[in-house]
Write a protein that holds these residues in place. Structure first.
Motif, PDB file in Angstrom:
ATOM      1  N   GLY A 150     -38.490  -4.015  31.305  1.00  0.00           N
ATOM      2  CA  GLY A 150     -38.403  -2.564  31.374  1.00  0.00           C
ATOM      3  C   GLY A 150     -37.219  -2.038  32.152  1.00  0.00           C
ATOM      4  O   GLY A 150     -37.085  -0.854  32.352  1.00  0.00           O
ATOM      5  N   GLN A 151     -36.341  -2.911  32.590  1.00  0.00           N
ATOM      6  CA  GLN A 151     -35.194  -2.488  33.371  1.00  0.00           C
ATOM      7  C   GLN A 151     -33.924  -2.927  32.666  1.00  0.00           C
ATOM      8  O   GLN A 151     -33.872  -3.986  32.070  1.00  0.00           O
ATOM      9  CB  GLN A 151     -35.240  -3.112  34.759  1.00  0.00           C
ATOM     10  N   GLY A 152     -32.908  -2.119  32.762  1.00  0.00           N
ATOM     11  CA  GLY A 152     -31.630  -2.486  32.185  1.00  0.00           C
ATOM     12  C   GLY A 152     -30.879  -1.252  31.744  1.00  0.00           C
ATOM     13  O   GLY A 152     -31.372  -0.142  31.824  1.00  0.00           O
ATOM     14  N   GLY A 153     -29.705  -1.456  31.275  1.00  0.00           N
ATOM     15  CA  GLY A 153     -28.870  -0.361  30.818  1.00  0.00           C
ATOM     16  C   GLY A 153     -27.555  -0.905  30.338  1.00  0.00           C
ATOM     17  O   GLY A 153     -27.382  -2.110  30.167  1.00  0.00           O
ATOM     18  N   CYS A 154     -26.642  -0.017  30.112  1.00  0.00           N
ATOM     19  CA  CYS A 154     -25.331  -0.439  29.623  1.00  0.00           C
ATOM     20  C   CYS A 154     -24.280   0.537  30.134  1.00  0.00           C
ATOM     21  O   CYS A 154     -24.595   1.609  30.621  1.00  0.00           O
ATOM     22  CB  CYS A 154     -25.313  -0.493  28.102  1.00  0.00           C
ATOM     23  N   VAL A 155     -23.056   0.130  30.008  1.00  0.00           N
ATOM     24  CA  VAL A 155     -21.913   0.962  30.361  1.00  0.00           C
ATOM     25  C   VAL A 155     -21.170   1.269  29.078  1.00  0.00           C
ATOM     26  O   VAL A 155     -20.912   0.372  28.271  1.00  0.00           O
ATOM     27  CB  VAL A 155     -20.969   0.209  31.331  1.00  0.00           C
ATOM     28  N   LEU A 156     -20.864   2.524  28.858  1.00  0.00           N
ATOM     29  CA  LEU A 156     -19.987   2.880  27.755  1.00  0.00           C
ATOM     30  C   LEU A 156     -18.607   3.085  28.364  1.00  0.00           C
ATOM     31  O   LEU A 156     -18.335   4.111  28.976  1.00  0.00           O
ATOM     32  CB  LEU A 156     -20.490   4.141  27.045  1.00  0.00           C
ATOM     33  N   PRO A 157     -17.750   2.073  28.236  1.00  0.00           N
ATOM     34  CA  PRO A 157     -16.468   2.108  28.929  1.00  0.00           C
ATOM     35  C   PRO A 157     -15.538   3.205  28.412  1.00  0.00           C
ATOM     36  O   PRO A 157     -15.685   3.681  27.281  1.00  0.00           O
ATOM     37  CB  PRO A 157     -15.889   0.717  28.675  1.00  0.00           C
ATOM     38  N   ALA A 158     -14.613   3.575  29.245  1.00  0.00           N
ATOM     39  CA  ALA A 158     -13.671   4.640  28.913  1.00  0.00           C
ATOM     40  C   ALA A 158     -12.874   4.351  27.652  1.00  0.00           C
ATOM     41  O   ALA A 158     -12.458   5.270  26.959  1.00  0.00           O
ATOM     42  CB  ALA A 158     -12.722   4.873  30.093  1.00  0.00           C
ATOM     43  N   ASP A 159     -12.683   3.058  27.323  1.00  0.00           N
ATOM     44  CA  ASP A 159     -11.898   2.766  26.128  1.00  0.00           C
ATOM     45  C   ASP A 159     -12.683   3.035  24.841  1.00  0.00           C
ATOM     46  O   ASP A 159     -12.166   2.850  23.749  1.00  0.00           O
ATOM     47  CB  ASP A 159     -11.335   1.344  26.141  1.00  0.00           C
ATOM     48  N   LEU A 160     -13.918   3.530  24.959  1.00  0.00           N
ATOM     49  CA  LEU A 160     -14.666   3.967  23.780  1.00  0.00           C
ATOM     50  C   LEU A 160     -14.508   5.474  23.560  1.00  0.00           C
ATOM     51  O   LEU A 160     -15.314   6.114  22.924  1.00  0.00           O
ATOM     52  CB  LEU A 160     -16.143   3.598  23.903  1.00  0.00           C
ATOM     53  N   ARG A 161     -13.447   6.031  24.095  1.00  0.00           N
ATOM     54  CA  ARG A 161     -13.190   7.471  23.943  1.00  0.00           C
ATOM     55  C   ARG A 161     -13.030   7.875  22.481  1.00  0.00           C
ATOM     56  O   ARG A 161     -13.103   9.040  22.136  1.00  0.00           O
ATOM     57  CB  ARG A 161     -11.969   7.879  24.748  1.00  0.00           C
ATOM     58  N   GLU A 162     -12.842   6.875  21.602  1.00  0.00           N
ATOM     59  CA  GLU A 162     -12.712   7.153  20.177  1.00  0.00           C
ATOM     60  C   GLU A 162     -13.935   7.875  19.630  1.00  0.00           C
ATOM     61  O   GLU A 162     -13.840   8.634  18.675  1.00  0.00           O
ATOM     62  CB  GLU A 162     -12.484   5.860  19.376  1.00  0.00           C
ATOM     63  N   VAL A 163     -15.100   7.643  20.229  1.00  0.00           N
ATOM     64  CA  VAL A 163     -16.312   8.327  19.795  1.00  0.00           C
ATOM     65  C   VAL A 163     -16.110   9.834  19.914  1.00  0.00           C
ATOM     66  O   VAL A 163     -16.402  10.592  18.994  1.00  0.00           O
ATOM     67  CB  VAL A 163     -17.542   7.876  20.613  1.00  0.00           C
ATOM     68  N   GLY A 164     -15.570  10.267  21.045  1.00  0.00           N
ATOM     69  CA  GLY A 164     -15.300  11.686  21.240  1.00  0.00           C
ATOM     70  C   GLY A 164     -14.233  12.203  20.291  1.00  0.00           C
ATOM     71  O   GLY A 164     -14.347  13.305  19.764  1.00  0.00           O
ATOM     72  N   LEU A 165     -13.217  11.394  20.046  1.00  0.00           N
ATOM     73  CA  LEU A 165     -12.166  11.804  19.121  1.00  0.00           C
ATOM     74  C   LEU A 165     -12.683  11.940  17.693  1.00  0.00           C
ATOM     75  O   LEU A 165     -12.185  12.741  16.916  1.00  0.00           O
ATOM     76  CB  LEU A 165     -11.001  10.800  19.162  1.00  0.00           C
TER      77      LEU A 165
END
Length: 142
Positions: A105-120
């Motif tokens: 039940g514990q955990g997570g992830c990091v969406l790194p800055a180099d995934l800025r393409e999602v916003g673009l």
């Protein structure tokens, strides 16, 4: 570049993730969306039809890969399709779905800055977190 930045790190035991692209519209058919993007979907459902829930591995990666890896794979899938996505966005909802689950039940992830393409790309990111099942909880308590 350090190896830890170029070599995939393994997902810990008891954790999984998945990624997919979801495009929905009340006015444009699944076939029209596929044609506009030049991508054949793994699943498609028409309004009023039967949709079967589930989390298939649509990014093409296994469930042992981190959510940010699924996101990167889906972004690569959309390369060169910015204009088509922009046209579809007028009548469609476009979402990058990431799922994450853990036996404890514990955990997570990091969406790194180099995934800025999602916003673009103008895509919303949906992160679904899954609770452990009762079987998972009882097996970790033993």
């Amino acid at each position: 570049m350090p190896d830890e930045l170029t070599t995939p790190r393994p997902m810990p035991d008891g954790k999984w993730s998945a990624g997919s692209l979801r495009i929905t519209s009340r006015t444009i058919s699944a076939a029209e969306i596929s044609e506009a993007l030049g991508i054949d979907p793994h699943d498609k459902f028409e309004q009023g039809g039967l949709a079967i829930p589930g989390n298939p591995e649509r990014s093409g990666l296994g469930s042992d890969r981190w959510p940010e890896e699924h996101a990167a794979a889906l972004i690569r899938l959309l390369e060169g399709r910015h204009e088509a996505l922009g046209r579809l966005a007028v009548d469609c909802e476009v979402e990058l779905l990431l799922g994450f689950g853990s036996e404890n039940g514990q955990g997570g992830c990091v969406l790194p800055a180099d995934l800025r393409e999602v916003g673009l790309l103008g895509i919303d990111v949906v992160l679904d977190l899954y609770r452990p099942t009762l079987d998972d909880v009882s097996s970790t308590a033993e």
